[in-house]
Write a protein that holds these residues in place. Structure first.
Motif, PDB file in Angstrom:
ATOM      1  N   ASP A 178       0.831  -1.209   0.000  1.00 12.79           N
ATOM      2  CA  ASP A 178       0.000   0.000   0.000  1.00 12.79           C
ATOM      3  C   ASP A 178       0.866   1.260   0.000  1.00 12.79           C
ATOM      4  OD1 ASP A 178      -2.237  -1.582   0.059  1.00 12.79           O
ATOM      5  OD2 ASP A 178      -2.600  -1.344   2.214  1.00 12.79           O
ATOM      6  N   ARG A 179       1.933   1.235   0.788  1.00 11.71           N
ATOM      7  CA  ARG A 179       2.781   2.417   0.894  1.00 11.71           C
ATOM      8  C   ARG A 179       3.559   2.665  -0.403  1.00 11.71           C
ATOM      9  NH1 ARG A 179       1.205   1.029   5.585  1.00 11.71           N
ATOM     10  NH2 ARG A 179       1.466   2.286   7.469  1.00 11.71           N
ATOM     11  N   PHE A 180       4.103   1.599  -0.973  1.00 13.46           N
ATOM     12  CA  PHE A 180       4.814   1.773  -2.240  1.00 13.46           C
ATOM     13  C   PHE A 180       3.862   2.283  -3.322  1.00 13.46           C
ATOM     14  CE2 PHE A 180       8.031  -1.368  -0.571  1.00 13.46           C
ATOM     15  CZ  PHE A 180       9.107  -0.498  -0.610  1.00 13.46           C
ATOM     16  N   GLN A 181       2.636   1.738  -3.351  1.00  9.46           N
ATOM     17  CA  GLN A 181       1.685   2.159  -4.370  1.00  9.46           C
ATOM     18  C   GLN A 181       1.287   3.622  -4.190  1.00  9.46           C
ATOM     19  OE1 GLN A 181       0.631   0.210  -7.142  1.00  9.46           O
ATOM     20  NE2 GLN A 181       0.200   2.345  -7.676  1.00  9.46           N
ATOM     21  N   THR A 182       1.166   4.048  -2.920  1.00  9.83           N
ATOM     22  CA  THR A 182       0.831   5.448  -2.659  1.00  9.83           C
ATOM     23  C   THR A 182       1.896   6.377  -3.225  1.00  9.83           C
ATOM     24  OG1 THR A 182      -0.425   4.907  -0.654  1.00  9.83           O
ATOM     25  CG2 THR A 182       0.416   7.161  -0.843  1.00  9.83           C
ATOM     26  N   ILE A 183       3.167   5.992  -3.047  1.00 11.45           N
ATOM     27  CA  ILE A 183       4.257   6.802  -3.605  1.00 11.45           C
ATOM     28  C   ILE A 183       4.189   6.807  -5.129  1.00 11.45           C
ATOM     29  CG2 ILE A 183       6.745   7.109  -3.741  1.00 11.45           C
ATOM     30  CD1 ILE A 183       6.931   5.594  -1.054  1.00 11.45           C
ATOM     31  N   LEU A 184       3.959   5.634  -5.723  1.00 10.96           N
ATOM     32  CA  LEU A 184       3.907   5.533  -7.182  1.00 10.96           C
ATOM     33  C   LEU A 184       2.741   6.334  -7.753  1.00 10.96           C
ATOM     34  CD1 LEU A 184       4.788   1.750  -7.545  1.00 10.96           C
ATOM     35  CD2 LEU A 184       6.161   3.682  -8.374  1.00 10.96           C
ATOM     36  N   ASP A 185       1.680   6.484  -6.957  1.00  7.23           N
ATOM     37  CA  ASP A 185       0.534   7.270  -7.414  1.00  7.23           C
ATOM     38  C   ASP A 185       0.888   8.746  -7.598  1.00  7.23           C
ATOM     39  OD1 ASP A 185      -1.063   5.049  -7.483  1.00  7.23           O
ATOM     40  OD2 ASP A 185      -2.031   5.424  -5.549  1.00  7.23           O
ATOM     41  N   THR A 186       1.980   9.186  -6.963  1.00  8.52           N
ATOM     42  CA  THR A 186       2.432  10.574  -7.152  1.00  8.52           C
ATOM     43  C   THR A 186       3.258  10.724  -8.421  1.00  8.52           C
ATOM     44  OG1 THR A 186       4.501  10.318  -5.889  1.00  8.52           O
ATOM     45  CG2 THR A 186       2.503  10.860  -4.642  1.00  8.52           C
ATOM     46  N   ASP A 187       3.421   9.624  -9.160  1.00  4.92           N
ATOM     47  CA  ASP A 187       4.115   9.602 -10.452  1.00  4.92           C
ATOM     48  C   ASP A 187       5.578  10.046 -10.371  1.00  4.92           C
ATOM     49  OD1 ASP A 187       4.182   8.947 -13.123  1.00  4.92           O
ATOM     50  OD2 ASP A 187       3.634  10.966 -13.788  1.00  4.92           O
ATOM     51  N   PRO A 188       6.373   9.376  -9.478  1.00  5.34           N
ATOM     52  CA  PRO A 188       7.806   9.696  -9.446  1.00  5.34           C
ATOM     53  C   PRO A 188       8.470   9.167 -10.710  1.00  5.34           C
ATOM     54  CG  PRO A 188       7.369   7.778  -8.102  1.00  5.34           C
ATOM     55  CD  PRO A 188       6.030   8.300  -8.547  1.00  5.34           C
ATOM     56  N   SER A 189       9.692   9.622 -10.971  1.00  6.96           N
ATOM     57  CA  SER A 189      10.391   9.183 -12.181  1.00  6.96           C
ATOM     58  C   SER A 189      11.794   8.707 -11.836  1.00  6.96           C
ATOM     59  CB  SER A 189      10.468  10.325 -13.197  1.00  6.96           C
ATOM     60  OG  SER A 189      11.177  11.422 -12.642  1.00  6.96           O
ATOM     61  N   GLY A 190      12.466   8.130 -12.824  1.00  8.87           N
ATOM     62  CA  GLY A 190      13.862   7.749 -12.673  1.00  8.87           C
ATOM     63  C   GLY A 190      14.112   6.725 -11.599  1.00  8.87           C
ATOM     64  N   VAL A 191      15.229   6.914 -10.873  1.00  8.65           N
ATOM     65  CA  VAL A 191      15.646   5.926  -9.890  1.00  8.65           C
ATOM     66  C   VAL A 191      14.641   5.817  -8.745  1.00  8.65           C
ATOM     67  CG1 VAL A 191      17.054   7.538  -8.530  1.00  8.65           C
ATOM     68  CG2 VAL A 191      17.606   5.121  -8.538  1.00  8.65           C
ATOM     69  N   GLY A 192      13.988   6.938  -8.396  1.00  6.08           N
ATOM     70  CA  GLY A 192      12.990   6.887  -7.335  1.00  6.08           C
ATOM     71  C   GLY A 192      11.852   5.944  -7.674  1.00  6.08           C
ATOM     72  N   ARG A 193      11.385   6.021  -8.912  1.00  8.83           N
ATOM     73  CA  ARG A 193      10.319   5.111  -9.344  1.00  8.83           C
ATOM     74  C   ARG A 193      10.832   3.669  -9.368  1.00  8.83           C
ATOM     75  NH1 ARG A 193       5.463   5.056 -11.703  1.00  8.83           N
ATOM     76  NH2 ARG A 193       4.951   3.338 -13.103  1.00  8.83           N
ATOM     77  N   GLY A 194      12.070   3.503  -9.846  1.00 13.52           N
ATOM     78  CA  GLY A 194      12.634   2.157  -9.903  1.00 13.52           C
ATOM     79  C   GLY A 194      12.730   1.510  -8.546  1.00 13.52           C
ATOM     80  N   LEU A 195      13.143   2.266  -7.529  1.00 11.26           N
ATOM     81  CA  LEU A 195      13.274   1.718  -6.182  1.00 11.26           C
ATOM     82  C   LEU A 195      11.914   1.371  -5.587  1.00 11.26           C
ATOM     83  CD1 LEU A 195      16.072   4.056  -4.822  1.00 11.26           C
ATOM     84  CD2 LEU A 195      16.284   1.628  -5.395  1.00 11.26           C
ATOM     85  N   CYS A 196      10.912   2.205  -5.862  1.00 14.47           N
ATOM     86  CA  CYS A 196       9.558   1.894  -5.373  1.00 14.47           C
ATOM     87  C   CYS A 196       9.010   0.639  -6.051  1.00 14.47           C
ATOM     88  CB  CYS A 196       8.628   3.077  -5.621  1.00 14.47           C
ATOM     89  SG  CYS A 196       8.896   4.452  -4.499  1.00 14.47           S
ATOM     90  N   LEU A 197       9.242   0.513  -7.344  1.00  9.87           N
ATOM     91  CA  LEU A 197       8.786  -0.682  -8.066  1.00  9.87           C
ATOM     92  C   LEU A 197       9.504  -1.929  -7.558  1.00  9.87           C
ATOM     93  CD1 LEU A 197       8.608   0.818 -11.648  1.00  9.87           C
ATOM     94  CD2 LEU A 197       6.677  -0.172 -10.390  1.00  9.87           C
ATOM     95  N   LEU A 198      10.774  -1.789  -7.207  1.00  6.24           N
ATOM     96  CA  LEU A 198      11.518  -2.909  -6.635  1.00  6.24           C
ATOM     97  C   LEU A 198      10.866  -3.371  -5.339  1.00  6.24           C
ATOM     98  CD1 LEU A 198      13.895  -4.817  -6.146  1.00  6.24           C
ATOM     99  CD2 LEU A 198      15.240  -2.845  -5.401  1.00  6.24           C
ATOM    100  N   GLY A 199      10.558  -2.423  -4.458  1.00  2.00           N
ATOM    101  CA  GLY A 199       9.902  -2.786  -3.203  1.00  2.00           C
ATOM    102  C   GLY A 199       8.529  -3.385  -3.426  1.00  2.00           C
ATOM    103  N   LEU A 200       7.766  -2.814  -4.367  1.00  2.00           N
ATOM    104  CA  LEU A 200       6.420  -3.324  -4.646  1.00  2.00           C
ATOM    105  C   LEU A 200       6.482  -4.711  -5.262  1.00  2.00           C
ATOM    106  CD1 LEU A 200       3.404  -2.835  -4.583  1.00  2.00           C
ATOM    107  CD2 LEU A 200       3.596  -1.615  -6.765  1.00  2.00           C
ATOM    108  N   ALA A 201       7.513  -4.983  -6.067  1.00  2.00           N
ATOM    109  CA  ALA A 201       7.670  -6.310  -6.654  1.00  2.00           C
ATOM    110  C   ALA A 201       7.820  -7.358  -5.557  1.00  2.00           C
ATOM    111  CB  ALA A 201       8.885  -6.343  -7.583  1.00  2.00           C
TER     112      ALA A 201
END
Length: 439
Positions: free
Chosen positions: A114-137
């Motif tokens: 839920d927390r990773f998805q909340t961050i991704l909902d703010t539409d981060p880019s680059g390495v920040g998005r990659g790290l969130c996707l890693l955690g969500l995976a």
């Protein structure tokens, strides 16, 4: 997921450790935005806080003295008629990601997701998005969401590779491989795990990661019926001597228990299985504990100790039904059918195995389907119904196509034996030759 919080457990404003500069800047920005939103809504601090928090907590937030949790931000955003991203920094989501990663490390998979998805909902880019996707995976994998795991890990690999984040890219590739294995694509999983082994060494990467790769690859080999290969990989993992936590030690021992059982070392399987179970229980890993209970049931069935097999199967069912773990329940249903067959109740065993096959088919779980169909066929043979056994084995062979060769070879060998048993020697010969040609 939002956890309730009463006033007795609300954050205190006294004796508070100072925030690091990075977090202090973020906390002040969140506090200023929160105060502005509250003022526009015409609410006092107490009105905004109740019933979950205290006036002192809201005051500390607005003055930038503490960081709110994502759960607090969601609660406050709902009361103010907005969304959590309203209060967050526009570019830097560092502390939010740390909060999500702490949930992940604590084994609270849904909260982490839920927390990773909340961050991704703010539409981060680059390495920040990659790290969130890693955690969500990882969170998705732990929750049994194989397709979602693959989607998140694939994008994470691309973004982290582009950013030159080698260590995180390796981890994302690991979860990508794990997702393919969970989706019953062992060939793709093996290729990815083997590529990870080729690009890492004990001296060049975290020993813990290499151990995890070895254990995961061993699991793929177990599914392919290659017990001796799996044992070799697992022994290599043990020899590395990484300082594993209890959960990962339990996972390694679980894989060893499966490998020992498949290789015929049932005593070794019991020993490592019980040790694994104790470790999983110590860290409250309920899903994994239920899985090793099923493994122990199969091992005791092989030893002819039906009472112990039934006891472990019962414990497995309690855990899997509590967690609504449909994939593992399909495997357990087949285990229960095999125990029933060993008890001599052929008719009931056939019904149980047929139900297990239907469950596996509905889930697209090919291994579970093949295993259950084999049990249906064995029950039919015991019941003196060779026609049903042949039809079932034919269906099993179709289901096994495209999977590990060991799985198809097992079906063809059993079908060949049945054909010989019924006097159809020509078919028996053809089936046995086909099984041998698989290697």
């Amino acid at each position: 997921m939002i956890r309730s919080m009463n006033t007795s457990t609300a954050p205190k404003t006294r004796n508070r450790p100072s925030l690091a500069k990075e977090d202090l800047d973020l906390a002040r920005q969140v506090g200023a935005r929160l105060k502005a939103a509250r003022t526009r809504a015409g609410l006092t601090q107490r009105e905004l806080a109740e019933p979950r928090y205290t006036k002192a907590y809201i005051s500390a937030l607005e003055n930038g003295l503490i960081k709110p949790s994502m759960a607090a931000l969601r609660f406050l955003a709902r009361k103010l008629g907005t969304v959590p991203s309203t209060f967050l920094a526009d570019e830097d989501t560092h502390w939010q990601r740390l909060d999500a990663e702490l949930r992940l490390a604590a084994g609270d998979w849904q909260a982490a997701a839920d927390r990773f998805q909340t961050i991704l909902d703010t539409d981060p880019s680059g390495v920040g998005r990659g790290l969130c996707l890693l955690g969500l995976a990882e969170a998705n994998y732990r929750l049994g969401l194989a397709r979602e795991t693959i989607a998140c890990a694939s994008e994470a690999v691309e973004l982290l590779t582009k950013a030159g984040r080698q260590a995180e890219t390796l981890r994302a590739t690991y979860w990508l491989a794990a997702g393919h294995h969970a989706s019953d694509d062992p060939a793709r999983a093996r290729m990815l795990f083997e590529s990870l082994l080729e690009t890492t060494s004990v001296g060049e990467t975290e020993p813990d990661l290499r151990v995890r790769i070895l254990v995961a690859l061993a699991t793929v080999e177990i599914g392919a019926g290659e017990a001796s290969v799996a044992i070799g990989l697992l022994e290599e993992a043990r020899a590395i001597g990484a300082d594993l936590d209890d959960r990962r030690r339990a996972t390694l021992l679980h894989s060893l228990a499966q490998s020992y059982r498949l290789s015929g070392d049932l005593e070794g399987a019991v020993r490592t299985g019980i040790e694994s179970l104790a470790l999983f229980r110590s860290v409250d890993a309920r899903a994994e504990a239920a899985s090793i209970e099923n493994e122990l049931a199969m091992t005791f069935l092989g030893l002819g100790n039906l009472a112990a097999a039934e006891e472990h199967a019962h414990e497995a069912r309690l855990g899997m039904e509590r967690d609504r773990d449909e994939f593992r329940l399909a495997s357990l249903a087949d285990t229960e059918a095999r125990i029933t067959l060993a008890r001599g109740d052929v008719e009931l065993a056939g019904r149980q195995a047929a139900a297990a096959a239907d469950m596996a088919a509905s889930l697209g779980y090919q291994k579970g389907l093949v295993d259950a169909l084999l049990t249906v066929a064995r029950a039919a043979r015991r019941a003196g119904n060779p026609a049903l056994a042949v039809d079932t084995l034919e269906r099993a062979s179709i289901a096994a196509e495209g999977g590990p060769t060991a799985r198809l070879r097992l079906v063809l060998t059993e079908w060949s034996e049945l054909a010989a048993e019924t006097g159809d020697h020509a078919t028996a010969y053809q089936l046995s030759r086909r099984a041998l040609d698989l290697g």
